[in-house]
Design a protein around this motif. Structure first.
Motif, short mmCIF file in Angstrom:
data_model
loop_
_atom_site.label_atom_id
_atom_site.label_comp_id
_atom_site.label_asym_id
_atom_site.label_seq_id
_atom_site.Cartn_x
_atom_site.Cartn_y
_atom_site.Cartn_z
N GLY B 338 0.96 -1.30 0.17
CA GLY B 338 0.05 -0.05 0.04
C GLY B 338 0.87 1.27 -0.09
N ARG B 339 2.19 1.09 -0.02
CA ARG B 339 2.84 2.42 -0.11
C ARG B 339 2.72 3.26 -1.17
NH1 ARG B 339 7.27 4.03 3.04
NH2 ARG B 339 8.95 4.64 1.91
N THR B 340 2.81 4.56 -0.93
CA THR B 340 2.51 5.41 -1.84
C THR B 340 3.59 6.71 -2.20
OG1 THR B 340 1.11 7.10 -3.12
CG2 THR B 340 1.02 6.94 -0.58
N MET B 341 3.96 6.80 -3.45
CA MET B 341 4.96 7.93 -3.78
C MET B 341 4.15 9.36 -4.20
SD MET B 341 7.87 9.55 -4.26
CE MET B 341 9.17 8.51 -4.91
N LEU B 342 2.94 8.84 -4.74
CA LEU B 342 2.42 10.32 -5.46
C LEU B 342 0.80 10.40 -4.25
CD1 LEU B 342 2.12 9.15 -8.93
CD2 LEU B 342 3.56 10.81 -7.86
N GLY B 343 0.51 9.69 -3.73
CA GLY B 343 -0.79 9.87 -2.69
C GLY B 343 -1.86 9.23 -3.76
N ARG B 344 -2.82 8.90 -3.09
CA ARG B 344 -3.97 8.20 -3.88
C ARG B 344 -4.49 8.72 -5.12
NH1 ARG B 344 -8.50 5.43 -0.21
NH2 ARG B 344 -9.11 7.82 -0.12
N GLU B 345 -4.80 10.31 -4.71
CA GLU B 345 -5.63 11.02 -5.61
C GLU B 345 -4.71 11.40 -6.90
OE1 GLU B 345 -7.52 15.63 -5.93
OE2 GLU B 345 -6.64 14.87 -3.85
N GLN B 346 -3.43 11.81 -6.78
CA GLN B 346 -2.47 12.11 -7.68
C GLN B 346 -2.51 10.85 -8.59
OE1 GLN B 346 1.83 14.24 -8.89
NE2 GLN B 346 1.33 13.43 -6.63
N GLU B 347 -2.22 9.73 -7.87
CA GLU B 347 -1.85 8.55 -8.67
C GLU B 347 -3.09 7.99 -9.51
OE1 GLU B 347 -0.02 5.48 -6.25
OE2 GLU B 347 -1.22 3.77 -7.37
N GLN B 348 -4.30 8.19 -9.15
CA GLN B 348 -5.47 8.08 -10.05
C GLN B 348 -5.36 9.09 -11.11
OE1 GLN B 348 -7.39 5.39 -9.67
NE2 GLN B 348 -8.15 6.09 -11.55
N TRP B 349 -5.03 10.16 -10.89
CA TRP B 349 -5.19 11.37 -11.76
C TRP B 349 -4.27 11.05 -12.79
CZ3 TRP B 349 -0.95 14.79 -12.55
CH2 TRP B 349 -1.11 15.95 -13.59
N VAL B 350 -2.82 10.61 -12.70
CA VAL B 350 -1.90 10.24 -13.54
C VAL B 350 -2.39 9.01 -14.38
CG1 VAL B 350 -0.37 9.14 -12.12
CG2 VAL B 350 0.44 10.46 -14.20
N THR B 351 -2.84 8.07 -13.54
CA THR B 351 -3.19 6.86 -14.35
C THR B 351 -4.12 7.05 -15.34
OG1 THR B 351 -2.71 5.65 -12.30
CG2 THR B 351 -4.20 4.58 -13.84
N ASP B 352 -5.16 7.89 -14.95
CA ASP B 352 -6.38 8.33 -15.85
C ASP B 352 -5.58 9.04 -17.27
OD1 ASP B 352 -8.04 7.21 -14.26
OD2 ASP B 352 -8.82 9.01 -13.59
N ARG B 353 -4.68 9.97 -16.98
CA ARG B 353 -4.23 10.55 -17.91
C ARG B 353 -3.34 9.77 -18.85
NH1 ARG B 353 -4.09 15.91 -18.51
NH2 ARG B 353 -1.88 15.80 -19.39
N LEU B 354 -2.81 8.79 -18.40
CA LEU B 354 -2.07 7.88 -19.22
C LEU B 354 -3.07 6.90 -19.99
CD1 LEU B 354 0.95 6.98 -16.63
CD2 LEU B 354 1.41 7.83 -18.78
N VAL B 355 -3.85 6.33 -19.22
CA VAL B 355 -4.41 5.16 -19.96
C VAL B 355 -5.63 5.74 -20.87
CG1 VAL B 355 -6.17 3.43 -19.47
CG2 VAL B 355 -4.36 3.70 -17.93
N GLY B 356 -5.99 6.97 -20.76
CA GLY B 356 -6.88 7.65 -21.64
C GLY B 356 -6.49 8.51 -22.67
N SER B 357 -5.22 8.36 -22.75
CA SER B 357 -4.47 9.32 -23.59
C SER B 357 -4.46 9.25 -25.15
CB SER B 357 -2.92 9.70 -23.25
OG SER B 357 -2.24 10.46 -24.25
N PRO B 358 -4.99 10.00 -26.08
CA PRO B 358 -4.97 9.80 -27.54
C PRO B 358 -3.63 10.35 -27.98
CG PRO B 358 -5.65 12.04 -26.96
CD PRO B 358 -5.43 11.38 -25.71
N ALA B 359 -2.57 10.77 -27.34
CA ALA B 359 -1.32 11.26 -27.73
C ALA B 359 -0.25 10.10 -28.08
CB ALA B 359 -0.50 12.03 -26.74
N THR B 360 0.43 10.44 -28.85
CA THR B 360 1.74 9.46 -29.47
C THR B 360 2.56 9.42 -28.13
OG1 THR B 360 1.30 10.02 -31.82
CG2 THR B 360 3.48 8.96 -31.19
N TRP B 361 3.07 10.48 -27.73
CA TRP B 361 4.11 10.19 -26.52
C TRP B 361 3.44 10.69 -25.24
CZ3 TRP B 361 8.43 7.90 -28.04
CH2 TRP B 361 8.93 8.11 -29.20
N ASN B 362 3.59 10.00 -24.13
CA ASN B 362 3.07 10.16 -22.96
C ASN B 362 4.20 10.36 -21.88
OD1 ASN B 362 -0.05 10.08 -23.08
ND2 ASN B 362 0.86 8.19 -24.24
#
Lengths: 281, 514
Positions: B338-362
């Motif tokens: 359960g150890r976190t570097m980003l905190g739960r909120e930021q981790e979810q935020w960046v995960t969503d941005r990565l997984v849902g990205s239409p971009a060539t480079w993330n």
């Protein structure tokens, strides 16, 4: 514009050896406090008018250590003002008096000492930063110091390493201090152990006199910087000084050779300011 | 993360000056002044200009009025009253075609910094900007807005920099970065300032002198402001900010070495340390081209941000300092799931941005190294292996993930394994770790730490000299150039040298040396 900061309230003092700790209620973060200014003058006064010439120090915290006071104890009168992010200066707190605690270094008669009680490691061997040579110079993890034969610069490393120090082999180092007394003392003595800093590990320093345990001194967490910086009296120094003064019953000392043994049983290094045995006046 | 409700201090500052709604203060906007301010003169702009928080149609402009950047009260030689500032944005360097202009109020609360957000700009367009106070005019800055949503530009070039210990050497790297033919953005990956006292023992920048006010560790707001004033007085840093927009994250030295969340590593209680965090975060905002979302509330700040470069690249700027769990007490805690570097909120935020990205480079930018190195590097992601695995998993669900970091004062290029405990699992991205601009002085290609890194097959470069990384994204590849300078202590004349170049083909997360 931000409002002018309110007056500081709840100012109180706490005495310690060579220092008085001032604390007060935090003014919070709105307006953001740039810093608090601690003003003070020696002696007891009914009030105190904050002026540039009686500024003792500035701090961002609602706490301030007034350090470097006379080991005999000093009384000061203090007032604290807050300065906001916009440079607005608040009204001063009520004046409060504080007296630092007397130390045996000031009240006692020195019998034997290693180093100067001055907030610095600098007179000791390998100071201020050559700690890596200590394990080489003391491969058996033992420091032997004979009063009258040895000097701090030649025989007393500025750090005593502990089991938390990988660089020193993770061992409990021992410092043995041998000193001669002309006669068995009739009155109790005091052993002063002044430290310039310790590590974030804290630790336990086991003290024994002539082979019998005297006290296990619990070491508070330090700044872990005394291994590289040797002067805690510099303005803004973050070294965490500590003062341990232990009563030594007269019966624990004897005529001729006596041995004080200091073992860092757990935790990380201690950085010595000075060590001394004092008779009481 | 964005879109939080305005907080108490921000609301009060927004209402300052008796102007309703959401204008004023913060230097975001202000009513037109009736007369020119009499203090106006060019010397007001002693800390230069900057732009940041880039969008396809907007940009944040920044300056901090400071005729005496090294004034010890941290107010830069300014009177303790608000000063109106005018800004202009034009399509030409001569300002014959001004397309936007406005006013902002430089307040003593914010060290007379202003952060106006310019809106209604054209995408993918070069603009020039300047500030005016009375008869004084700032240096001219330039920026290019991001491409329009959905567009794919032919290329986008980024300078990656970190760790600018001013006192350890000259900012020669910036002189060369400013001269790069293609440069659209600079990413500061942490340690923009250092809190340490500057004394004869660590003042290695030859020819520089500082007074006793700089000799103590920074603690108060006036000291942090003074520290930014010192570092930002460097002409090469000012030139870099004037040339391209900046995005910035912080690491530890913007507050104190190795702090974690609200905790000092030096034995100070959390309740006390919060006061220092608050002034440090405030000074960070005051001195960088950040959006108003980044204005901290007491000891809580938000420097995370995200933006898209058309469909070519998606950038997510992380905070790897404020929300992390404490340093582990032992290996069991280090590897706790359960150890976190980003905190739960930021981790979810960046995960969503990565997984849902239409971009060539993330592209992610953070303050500490993600790559697995050694177990005892607990200040890096090595101290948070379970959190690293979750981020690697999210990277694996995106296209062409790239991590940009710094912190270690060494150039390192590494491939990010899908699972560092199973090298055969393949790669999910690459990490470009930028050396320092000045921290640690001249440096050398190899040093005592080299074997820790080069023992790993996934590490493709290690170089201990000062410099920057130039990263050029195109639809088909990412080309990363690791630039070094042979010295920084003596002066700023060292030549530009290339330590290594890599190509990462789109769709193939690896580092091919070219």
């Amino acid at each position: 514009m931000s409002p002018r900061p309110p007056a500081v309230t709840g100012l109180r003092t706490e005495a310690a050896i060579t220092r008085t700790t001032l604390s007060w209620r935090s003014l919070g973060f709105d307006p953001l406090i740039d810093h608090y200014r601690v003003h003070g003058e020696p002696g007891e006064h009914a009030g105190l008018d904050p002026r540039p010439d009686n500024l003792v120090g500035k701090t961002v915290y609602p706490r301030f250590l007034h350090q470097g006071l006379d080991p005999l104890g000093e009384t000061w009168t203090y007032a604290v003002v807050a300065v906001s992010d916009a440079g607005e200066v608040g009204r001063p707190s009520a004046a409060t008096r504080g007296r630092s605690a007397p130390s045996v270094v000031g009240t006692g008669i020195p019998v034997a000492t290693i180093g100067s009680f001055d907030g610095r490691t600098l007179e000791h061997r390998f100071a201020p930063a050559d700690y890596a040579r200590i394990p080489t110079a003391h491969p058996d993890a033992v420091v032997e110091y004979v009063q009258g034969r040895d000097t701090p610069g030649q025989g007393w490393p500025y750090l005593l390493p502990g089991p938390g120090d990988a660089w020193a082999g993770r061992r409990a180092y021992t410092a043995r201090w041998h000193l001669e007394l002309p006669a068995a003392p009739a009155a109790d003595h005091d052993l002063a152990l002044w430290l310039v800093d310790t590590t974030r590990l804290g630790g336990t320093l086991e003290v024994s006199v002539n082979g019998t345990p005297l006290q296990a001194v619990r070491l508070a967490v330090g700044a872990t910087r005394g291994s590289r910086e040797g002067d805690a009296t510099l303005p803004g120094s973050t070294l965490v000084r500590a003062y341990h003064e232990l009563a030594v019953p007269a019966g624990r000392l004897r005529a001729g050779r006596n041995t004080v043994e200091l073992v860092l049983a757990d935790g990380g290094w201690v950085a010595w300011d000075a060590v001394g045995l004092f008779a009481r006046r | 993360m964005p879109d939080r409700p305005p907080r108490l201090t921000r609301r009060r500052l927004l209402q300052a000056g008796g102007v309703g709604a959401t204008v004023i203060a913060l230097g975001v906007s202000a009513p037109a002044p009736a007369t020119a301010d009499p203090i106006g003169r060019d010397e007001l702009f002693g800390l230069g200009v900057a732009s940041g928080a880039p969008r396809h149609d907007q940009m944040v402009l920044w300056t901090r009025l400071a005729p005496e950047p090294l004034a010890e009260d941290g107010h830069g030689g300014m009177p303790l009253r608000p000063v109106p500032v005018r800004w202009e944005v034009a399509t030409d360097r001569g300002f014959r075609d001004v397309v936007r202009r406005g006013h902002a109020l430089a307040q003593p609360e914010l060290a007379h910094s202003v952060h106006p957000r310019v809106e209604g700009l054209q995408p993918g367009t070069e603009y020039f900007y300047r500030f005016r106070v009375g008869r004084g005019t700032s240096p001219v800055g330039r920026f290019r807005t991001l491409p329009a949503p959905g567009e794919t530009p032919a290329s986008f070039a980024v300078g990656l920099v970190s760790c600018q210990a001013w006192y350890h050497g000259h900012f020669t790297a910036y002189r060369h970065l400013v001269a790069e033919d293609e440069l659209d953005l600079v990413v500061f990956a942490g340690d923009y300032v250092y809190e340490y006292g500057i004394t004869a023992a660590n003042l290695w920048r030859e020819g520089a002198e500082v007074g006793p006010a700089h000799a103590v560790e920074v603690e108060t707001l006036e000291q942090y402001r003074l520290r930014y004033g010192l570092f930002k007085s460097d002409p090469h840093l000012q030139a870099l900010h004037a040339r391209v927009p900046a995005v910035v994250t912080w690491d530890d030295h913007e507050v104190q070495n190795n702090y974690v969340g609200r905790s000092s590593a030096y034995g100070l209680g959390d309740d006390l340390f919060a006061h220092r965090v608050a002034v440090a975060y405030r000074a960070f905002y005051e001195n960088l081209p950040l959006d108003v979302d980044a204005l901290p509330e007491g000891p809580a700040g938000d420097v995370t941000t995200g933006f898209d470069v058309g469909r070519l690249a998606r950038f997510s700027v992380l905070d790897t300092r404020q929300f992390r769990d404490p340093v582990p007490a032992d290996r069991e805690e280090q590897h706790a799931p359960g150890r976190t570097m980003l905190g739960r909120e930021q981790e979810q935020w960046v995960t969503d941005r990565l997984v849902g990205s239409p971009a060539t480079w993330n592209v992610l930018a953070g303050g500490v190294v993600l790559t697995a190195v050694t177990e005892d590097r607990t200040d890096q992601w090595d101290g948070y292996p379970a959190a690293r695995q979750r981020l690697l998993d999210a990277m694996g669900r995106s296209r062409n993930a790239v991590m940009l970091t710094g912190d270690i004062h060494r150039h390192v290029a590494a491939e990010l394994r899908a699972d560092f405990t199973r090298p055969a699992a393949g790669n999910v991205g690459v990490e470009l770790i930028c050396t320092s601009v000045a921290s640690d002085g001249d440096g050398a290609p190899t040093d005592a730490y080299t074997p820790d890194w080069t023992q790993h097959e996934h590490v493709k470069l290690y170089d201990g000299r000062r410099g920057y990384v130039h990263v050029r994204f195109t639809p088909s590849e990412m080309r990363s150039t690791f630039v070094v300078v042979p010295w920084v202590r003596a002066d700023d004349t060292a030549p530009r040298q290339v330590a290594a170049r890599f190509v990462t083909p789109a769709g193939h997360p690896r580092l091919e040396r070219v």
